[in-house]
Design a protein around this motif. Sequence first.
Motif, PDB file in Angstrom:
ATOM      1  N   ALA A 208       1.316  -4.661  44.446  1.00 20.21           N
ATOM      2  CA  ALA A 208       1.740  -4.222  45.779  1.00 20.21           C
ATOM      3  C   ALA A 208       2.788  -5.169  46.353  1.00 20.21           C
ATOM      4  O   ALA A 208       3.746  -4.732  47.018  1.00 20.21           O
ATOM      5  N   ARG A 209       2.625  -6.465  46.108  1.00 18.30           N
ATOM      6  CA  ARG A 209       3.624  -7.420  46.597  1.00 18.30           C
ATOM      7  C   ARG A 209       4.966  -7.212  45.902  1.00 18.30           C
ATOM      8  O   ARG A 209       6.032  -7.315  46.524  1.00 18.30           O
ATOM      9  N   ALA A 213       5.256  -4.565  49.542  1.00 20.46           N
ATOM     10  CA  ALA A 213       4.271  -4.388  50.607  1.00 20.46           C
ATOM     11  C   ALA A 213       4.093  -5.694  51.378  1.00 20.46           C
ATOM     12  O   ALA A 213       4.064  -6.781  50.804  1.00 20.46           O
ATOM     13  N   GLN A 217       0.205  -4.525  55.363  1.00 18.97           N
ATOM     14  CA  GLN A 217       0.006  -3.300  54.585  1.00 18.97           C
ATOM     15  C   GLN A 217      -1.022  -3.503  53.480  1.00 18.97           C
ATOM     16  O   GLN A 217      -1.840  -2.623  53.215  1.00 18.97           O
ATOM     17  N   ILE A 218      -1.000  -4.678  52.837  1.00 19.82           N
ATOM     18  CA  ILE A 218      -2.005  -4.968  51.810  1.00 19.82           C
ATOM     19  C   ILE A 218      -3.391  -5.039  52.433  1.00 19.82           C
ATOM     20  O   ILE A 218      -4.377  -4.523  51.883  1.00 19.82           O
ATOM     21  N   HIS A 221      -4.384  -1.246  53.608  1.00 14.63           N
ATOM     22  CA  HIS A 221      -4.534  -0.192  52.609  1.00 14.63           C
ATOM     23  C   HIS A 221      -5.313  -0.625  51.365  1.00 14.63           C
ATOM     24  O   HIS A 221      -5.808   0.235  50.627  1.00 14.63           O
TER      25      HIS A 221
END
Length: 312
Positions: A208-209, A213, A217-218, A221
């Motif tokens: 995700a990073r 993100a 957001q991490i 979600h």
Amino acid sequence: MTATTTAPLAATPGRTVRQPSARLRAWATRAPLLPALVFMIAVTQLPFVATLVISFFDWNALYPKARHFTGLDNYRQVLTDAGLRHSVWTTVLLTAAVVLASLALGLALALLLDRRFRGRGVVRTLLIAPFLVVPVAAALLWKHVLYNPEYGLFNGLLHYVGGPQPDWVSRTPLLAVEASLVWQWTPFMMLILLAGLQSRDQQQIEAARVDGASDWQIFRHLTLPHLRRYLELGALLGSIYIVQNFDAVFTITSGGLGTANLPYTVYQSFYQAHENGLASAAGVLVVIGSIVIATFALRVVSSLFREEVSRA
């Protein structure tokens, strides 16, 4: 080398070899747990059954020969008496406030301890310490060391800045009880949520990073949906305990100033009014209330997270 084979042993003529049945093997594996099961039933279920039976009697300890069966009259009195209704509302309010506040603070501390920094082990040990304090000692600590209007720490700090010197317990009695319970239960919530944070899939977070993100957001979600079951567990255990809490109310306010919860009302009915039947009925309602509040908390938390997942 010559291979050798072992022939199966032949059954002795006239003798039948019986294998133990699956049921017998199951009982053999459970047998070591039977003493613990019997002990648990003896110390938990039998007293509750006795309490349930006594709750159907008009039984005053001062007049034991005058006891008689009254059916649901004790429960009717508990639910219709204004003072008892207020104690039920106080119990619900105290439980909700302490559980929500300790969960929020526990989550913040867990996110802090999930990061690597120098001295993290020492900080974690210090944060766990309040949960290891005996509940009565913790309540006495807050009442005399922090809340006391003459020599308490809070008023001492206000004195240095020229602030007022309030009597914390008499001015905000319910908040005083809630603060002591939040202080004691936040480390417990922190440990549960820290275990949840450390069980996350790190590869998913790194992916995700890489996709750009942000930390928020991490957290929204990925982290929050993952922590759902840990939050539910903390809310469940905290609700069950705080619904039955007696130490803080008895020690800090002695049930006065509108802080008498249902367990304290049971204490007053049993030890001061000697009404065994009425106290037993209120005690049964404490058990039922703990189950209802815990179930309600689980459903609310689950519904909130389902909404967040559906929005994502």
